[in-house]
Enzyme design. Sequence first.
Site, PDB file in Angstrom:
ATOM      1  N   ASP A 110       5.479  -9.762 -18.584  1.00  0.00           N
ATOM      2  CA  ASP A 110       5.591  -8.565 -17.753  1.00  0.00           C
ATOM      3  C   ASP A 110       5.128  -8.827 -16.320  1.00  0.00           C
ATOM      4  O   ASP A 110       5.125  -7.916 -15.491  1.00  0.00           O
ATOM      5  CB  ASP A 110       4.778  -7.418 -18.363  1.00  0.00           C
ATOM      6  CG  ASP A 110       5.677  -6.402 -19.069  1.00  0.00           C
ATOM      7  OD1 ASP A 110       6.900  -6.621 -19.123  1.00  0.00           O
ATOM      8  OD2 ASP A 110       5.142  -5.400 -19.569  1.00  0.00           O
TER       9      ASP A 110
ATOM     10  N   ASP B 202      -0.862   0.203 -31.477  1.00  0.00           N
ATOM     11  CA  ASP B 202      -1.037  -0.398 -32.793  1.00  0.00           C
ATOM     12  C   ASP B 202      -1.345   0.644 -33.867  1.00  0.00           C
ATOM     13  O   ASP B 202      -0.746   0.638 -34.948  1.00  0.00           O
ATOM     14  CB  ASP B 202      -2.124  -1.470 -32.752  1.00  0.00           C
ATOM     15  CG  ASP B 202      -3.316  -1.070 -31.877  1.00  0.00           C
ATOM     16  OD1 ASP B 202      -3.492   0.129 -31.624  1.00  0.00           O
ATOM     17  OD2 ASP B 202      -4.063  -1.974 -31.452  1.00  0.00           O
TER      18      ASP B 202
END
Length: 672
Positions: free
Chosen positions: A163, A306
């Site tokens: 990124d 998550d």
Amino acid sequence: MSGAWVDALAAVSWDVAIWAPSLAVLGLFVGLAPSLPKTRDWARTLIAVVLAAVAARYLTWRLSDTVLAFDGTPVETVWIWAVYAVELVAFVEVAVFLLIMSRAERGPGRADAAQAALTARGDYPSVDVLIPTFNEGPEVLEKSIVGAQAMTYPNFRVHVLDDGRRDWLAAFCRARGVNYIARTDNAHAKAGNLNNALAHTTGDLVAVFDADFVPHRSFLTRTVGLFAEPDVGIVQTPQHFFNKDPVQLNLQVANDLPDEQRLFFDQMAASRDAWGVAFCCGSCSVMRRSALAAIGGVPTASITEDLLTTLAMRRAGFRTVYLNEKLSQGLAAESLDAFFVQRARWARGGIQTIFLKDGPLGPGLSWLERLFFFPWSWVIQYAVRMAALLIPAVYLWTGLVPLYLDNLSDLVFFQLPTLLAYFLGMRWFVGRTYVPLVSTAVGTFGTFRLLPTVLASLVKPFGQPFRVTPKGALNKAGVDWGTFAGIMAVAGLTAGGLAINAIPGQGLLSDEQIFPVAAAWGLVNLSMLLLGALICFDAPRRRKEERFRLDAPIELAVHDTAGNAPRILPGTYLRDLSVTGARIGFSAGWELADGARVTLRLADLDGFLGARVVRGGAATATLAFDNMETATRDQLIAFLFAGRLQPDAGRSGKPSGLWHGLWRRLTGPAPA
């Protein structure tokens, strides 16, 4: 005020009946508990029920005899109820913890059986290994990439998800033969990065490692077999660290205090798995691609993607399995700033889930699942810790008593056994991952930085950007002045209140009966605040690479400037080793001078390591590697971080070493 102490002690009954509950608790944990099998659910449930019963007995007495029986002014009454409410809220968190810990870890045999079945079938699912990265440097990413490539599983491909869109990383990936994936924006941070990679990969399974984690060679062979059960959506493994965290270093107890995450990963996560409520922790996990497809990819509504992935998969019929084996190791936060960036993100992300339809309060979960997945610890622990710090100070300066008492013997009869049961019970459940005074001091230290984040997140949970934990930068000595100032302010209030009420004729208290209790409470707080203040002094990290202790024979050749044949130094062995250098020992009678050129070979490496002596001497020398070939360097990285060496920065040493280290820190200079 000394008379208050004398009167208080005189008021405490020494009747055996008053001390019987405390003696019973001591008898349980000294006489019976050590012989109970911690690996059996019935034994863990027994201890949990006893602890809950002792706490319920105390809270019932508090309500009936010290709250409802109190008759004071409106301000005093509100204060009495507020203090009791703090205790009730604290008990909620403890009760959830006890419920979780009442089940024992499921043994590693299931992974053995799953691996054997996978090998027997010979049909290995394809795995995409994803390493999301944003701004980590080459010294961090190199280990993750090389370690991932060293895995022994026969059917996987490594992908680096950048990124940061860095040309040097693209070139590095090409040179290492791994796939490089970048996108045009950074929407949804890590979750968006993973989803972008899912669209460009096709493996049956997806393994995720943060950019600072290195998998062990056997990571995939130990985890993939567990997906033979069709409802397994995620396999999560614990996170271990090869370096010391700021708490360990700043208190100078790096070899004797377990790292701050051992309690969760070694103990709580394993018990959660036994309940069937394990959850994904992002890194060091493997996910089923079809399960991800069933939930529309990695959820992006929270910065803790998550946990939401786990909940979304549960609603889709998939479960998370926790395999409590050390199959990877990573980089712990290297500074207090990094430590708090990481914890603040976890706190905010956990609280965000409360407000989401896909969170623990949304539809499609059982009441037990809601109980286990609700972020109790983030919501409760820091507020309770701050209240516990301030309550005695409020009493010492205003005279507002925290609880109404007829006599101090009631505290011995009801409160003392509760405190004993809590601390001894915690040690029984989690062993050395919990050190009562130090663990509490670490929580106290974190309170001053994380409580504002918790309160802000409860008021405005969304809108803050995702912050990546800083990694790989050498930390310089410094002080967390904001946290230090907060700690000193509360310590000053407490110490000042104790001092002014200890001066005859100057005390502010009209009712001195509770003063000895408040004084003892205040002194305990001061000790924890002192340790918390010491943590604020960040120890510098002067080495770019961690050195790992090991004792292994090596072949060492010493070169001279005249071009003669190298001289072999017999009886040479390693003392420690890093990616950039080593410390060696050798037989007495030999000596290496600074600047000498040497070549060494370790049995685990194919190539030779060229080095120069940077600190020579008799019987020992420190070496710096140079001109190392890429293939040899990769082998060295794999040996150190992905092989059998597997150093563990989270180990717990002897209690004597811990207390000696703390005393040295208290009486010595700031860490160097």
